[in-house]
Design an enzyme around this catalytic site. Structure first.
Site, PDB file in Angstrom:
ATOM      1  N   HIS A   1       0.848  -1.191   0.000  1.00 52.43           N
ATOM      2  CA  HIS A   1       0.000   0.000   0.000  1.00 52.43           C
ATOM      3  C   HIS A   1       0.884   1.243   0.000  1.00 52.43           C
ATOM      4  O   HIS A   1       2.122   1.128  -0.001  1.00 52.43           O
ATOM      5  CB  HIS A   1      -1.009  -0.023   1.157  1.00 52.43           C
TER       6      HIS A   1
ATOM      7  N   HIS B   1       3.946   1.564   2.391  1.00 50.54           N
ATOM      8  CA  HIS B   1       5.200   0.923   1.964  1.00 50.54           C
ATOM      9  C   HIS B   1       5.862   1.741   0.859  1.00 50.54           C
ATOM     10  O   HIS B   1       7.083   1.893   0.822  1.00 50.54           O
ATOM     11  CB  HIS B   1       4.937  -0.496   1.435  1.00 50.54           C
TER      12      HIS B   1
ATOM     13  N   CYS C   1       1.818  -9.993  20.228  1.00 53.46           N
ATOM     14  CA  CYS C   1       0.925  -9.493  19.176  1.00 53.46           C
ATOM     15  C   CYS C   1       1.409 -10.062  17.857  1.00 53.46           C
ATOM     16  O   CYS C   1       2.520  -9.769  17.405  1.00 53.46           O
ATOM     17  CB  CYS C   1       0.927  -7.961  19.121  1.00 53.46           C
TER      18      CYS C   1
ATOM     19  N   CYS D   1       2.272  -7.510  15.145  1.00 58.37           N
ATOM     20  CA  CYS D   1       3.594  -6.874  15.308  1.00 58.37           C
ATOM     21  C   CYS D   1       4.712  -7.901  15.275  1.00 58.37           C
ATOM     22  O   CYS D   1       5.865  -7.547  15.134  1.00 58.37           O
ATOM     23  CB  CYS D   1       3.709  -6.143  16.642  1.00 58.37           C
TER      24      CYS D   1
ATOM     25  N   CYS E   1      -2.655  -4.157  22.159  1.00 61.64           N
ATOM     26  CA  CYS E   1      -1.450  -3.768  21.438  1.00 61.64           C
ATOM     27  C   CYS E   1      -1.557  -2.280  21.091  1.00 61.64           C
ATOM     28  O   CYS E   1      -2.568  -1.847  20.545  1.00 61.64           O
ATOM     29  CB  CYS E   1      -1.310  -4.587  20.160  1.00 61.64           C
TER      30      CYS E   1
ATOM     31  N   HIS F   1      -1.932  -2.003  17.061  1.00 58.54           N
ATOM     32  CA  HIS F   1      -3.049  -2.627  16.335  1.00 58.54           C
ATOM     33  C   HIS F   1      -4.364  -2.617  17.102  1.00 58.54           C
ATOM     34  O   HIS F   1      -5.400  -2.992  16.561  1.00 58.54           O
ATOM     35  CB  HIS F   1      -2.677  -4.063  15.933  1.00 58.54           C
TER      36      HIS F   1
ATOM     37  N   LYS G   1      -6.089   5.172  10.491  1.00 60.69           N
ATOM     38  CA  LYS G   1      -5.002   4.271  10.156  1.00 60.69           C
ATOM     39  C   LYS G   1      -5.447   3.401   8.992  1.00 60.69           C
ATOM     40  O   LYS G   1      -6.575   2.917   8.971  1.00 60.69           O
ATOM     41  CB  LYS G   1      -4.679   3.407  11.384  1.00 60.69           C
TER      42      LYS G   1
ATOM     43  N   LYS H   1      -7.133  -3.022   6.397  1.00 58.10           N
ATOM     44  CA  LYS H   1      -8.018  -3.762   5.499  1.00 58.10           C
ATOM     45  C   LYS H   1      -9.448  -3.779   6.022  1.00 58.10           C
ATOM     46  O   LYS H   1     -10.393  -3.639   5.263  1.00 58.10           O
ATOM     47  CB  LYS H   1      -7.500  -5.202   5.343  1.00 58.10           C
TER      48      LYS H   1
END
Ligand code: MSP
Length: 506
Positions: free
Chosen positions: A18, A21, A126, A129, A143, A146, A298, A301
């Site tokens: 995405h 990156h 997690c 992570c 976490c 997340h 954030k 998906k």
């Protein structure tokens, strides 16, 4: 020859790439191209991280054999990087046989140094992570990254004595005269790392007893190597470790590890400690940029707000995407990406300023100079432009991409204003002999712009170069230019080739 070894994180293949990156990878690409343009020998490394629970789970969720799943997603990363004109020299996959050898050799060294011990461990892990958290680090039991509850994991693992390196790390980071000194940027992130290091540092579990999808520990094949240790060693695999080829000597230590702040601890603490432990040099510089959200959230998906590079490319083109990513907010700071921001940025900087400058300059040369580079005296514009671009050196050395682009756009603006002021369309009637010299300076300034634009927007720079009538895009011309920018010139009478407008308005 001056060398520069730059890396991005190797990205997890649990999902396709995405724009998060792409952000890091484009930034690294700009630096790689910039340093190559200055005659340095560059090694630009990226790749994919393919082991661990998260990947095994993702493959299972897609009903695919794990390796096949990794192959498919890894190919999507390399394809995306090709599409975005990423000029990486190497692409590491952690499921490659050479990497397994490198990791095992590295771990053998740790084992021989007596820095590994076995212990029963119970902790909160997690999977997203791929790391354990202490209760202090969790936020309301979740976490911090997340916002999901960690899993309780309890097993007998091998541990690396990370705690033994706490003081040595602190000294290496804070003392510029320390033989292992390395730099962490930006400053606030460096201070966070120092703050954490001043507190307690836990030893690091480096193996998993229950996870098959990984590289076996060389001394106990019933366990696989912790995915983060596996991943970090990729920076060595890429240069031929563990063989004693001169390549390792030539390229290690890395000049710059680039990443976002989410994984700074692994790069600024775990990785240097592992390297200290085996007696290797530490990376020279670590830069952790900010994290961006999309329309205030954030990217995830489940929220369905993930922006894929392909969507952005479709809307704004490859170079538009590259420009928008790096000009949106200062590298290092967090920011919110919105469609408005992208559209406004595109229209203002690309359609109006740059696109317009190129097309009007070419049109006027066609109309008033018979489509050829005119003769003429005078270099005041060219000299000013060269002077105004000088700050880019330092801005790029400090990874201030937004500022570097702003510097370049001041120059675009300057040349646009020069055209306004000279008004060749009026001059043509009042003093036609002055038109050629004015447009000559505009064309030479465009040539200068094309050199500085090249690391950011390689295709646009190339098109501009060709429109200026240059025979082709010759790799080393940038080096020649940066060696003697003051003598930049264009041959009188050389035909220019006006193209179609580059950035149609949205
Ligand atoms: N596999 C590990 C890295 C191992 S490196 C030895 C990993 N992979 S990842 O796929 O999760 O990539 C994280 C990195 O992707 C970040 O550090 C950053 O470079 C980039 N980004 C992912 N999302 C991002 C944003 N929303 N904003 C900015 N950068 C982002 O961690």
């Amino acid at each position: 020859m001056n060398r520069f070894f730059i890396t991005t994180p190797i990205y997890y293949v649990n999902d396709v790439p995405h724009i998060g990156h792409a952000y890091t990878t484009v930034a690294a690409d700009v630096l790689a191209r910039w340093y190559r343009g200055h005659g340095m020998e560059v090694l630009f490394l990226t790749g994919t991280d393919e082991h661990g629970t998260k990947i095994a789970q993702a493959a299972a969720a897609h009903n695919k054999p794990t390796q096949q799943y990794c192959d498919e997603i890894s190919a999507q990363f390399s394809d995306t990087w090709k599409e975005l004109r990423i000029s990486n020299d190497a692409f590491i996959r952690t499921t490659s046989p050479a990497h397994a050898i490198a990791v095992q050799e590295f771990l053998k060294k740790l084992w021989e140094k007596g820095l590994i011990f076995k212990a029963l461990y119970q902790g909160k892990y997690c999977v997203q992570c791929e790391r354990f958290y202490t209760d202090d680090e969790l936020v309301g039991g979740l976490c911090p990254d997340h916002r999901i509850p960690p899993e309780i994991q309890s097993e007998e693992n091998y541990f690396f004595r990370l705690s033994a390196f706490r003081e040595q790390l602190l000294a290496a980071i804070t003392n510029e005269d320390h033989p292992q000194h390395f730099k962490i940027f930006p400053r606030e992130r460096r201070n966070e790392v120092i703050g954490k290091l001043k507190q307690e540092v836990n030893d690091l579990s480096i193996s998993r007893a229950t996870l098959a999808w990984g590289i076996p520990l060389p001394w106990d094949r019933s366990q696989t190597i912790y995915v983060w240790v596996d991943a970090l060693v990729n920076y060595l695999t890429a240069i031929g470790y563990p063989s004693d080829t001169p390549r390792v000597e030539e390229w290690w230590p890395a000049d710059l590890h680039l990443m976002a702040k989410d994984i700074l601890w692994f790069h600024a603490v775990v990785w240097p400690a592992l390297l200290m432990a085996v007696g290797m040099k530490l990376p020279k510089k670590i830069f952790a940029h900010g994290f961006f959200t999309v329309n205030g959230q954030k990217m995830s998906k489940s929220l369905g707000n993930v922006i894929r590079p392909a969507e952005m490319i479709k809307e704004y083109g490859v170079d538009g995407t590259r420009y928008l990513l790096l000009s949106a907010f200062p590298f290092g700071a967090d920011g919110d990406f919105t469609h408005d921001l992208m559209k406004t940025g595109y229209n203002a900087a690309l359609a109006n300023d740059l696109g317009n400058l190129i097309s009007r300059a070419m049109t006027m040369v066609e109309k008033y100079c018979d489509g050829k580079v005119p003769a003429g005296e005078g270099r005041e514009l060219v000299n000013q432009v060269l002077e105004e671009l000088k700050p880019m050196d330092l801005q790029l050395e400090h990874l201030q991409f937004k500022d570097a682009l702003a510097t370049l756009w001041l120059v675009v603006d300057h040349v646009n204003r020069f055209i306004e002021a000279k008004a060749p369309w009026k001059l043509m009637k009042e003093s036609p002999a002055d038109v050629g010299p004015a447009l000559r300076q505009v064309l030479i300034s465009l040539k200068v712009i094309s050199f500085y634009l090249r690391p950011f927007m390689p295709d646009t720079a190339n098109l501009l170069w060709m429109q200026l009538g240059q025979p082709d895009y010759i790799k080393n011309r940038a080096v020649e230019f940066f060696d003697a920018p003051e003598s930049v010139d264009l041959p009188v009478g050389q035909p220019i080739k006006r193209g179609t407008p580059m950035f149609p308005r949205k």
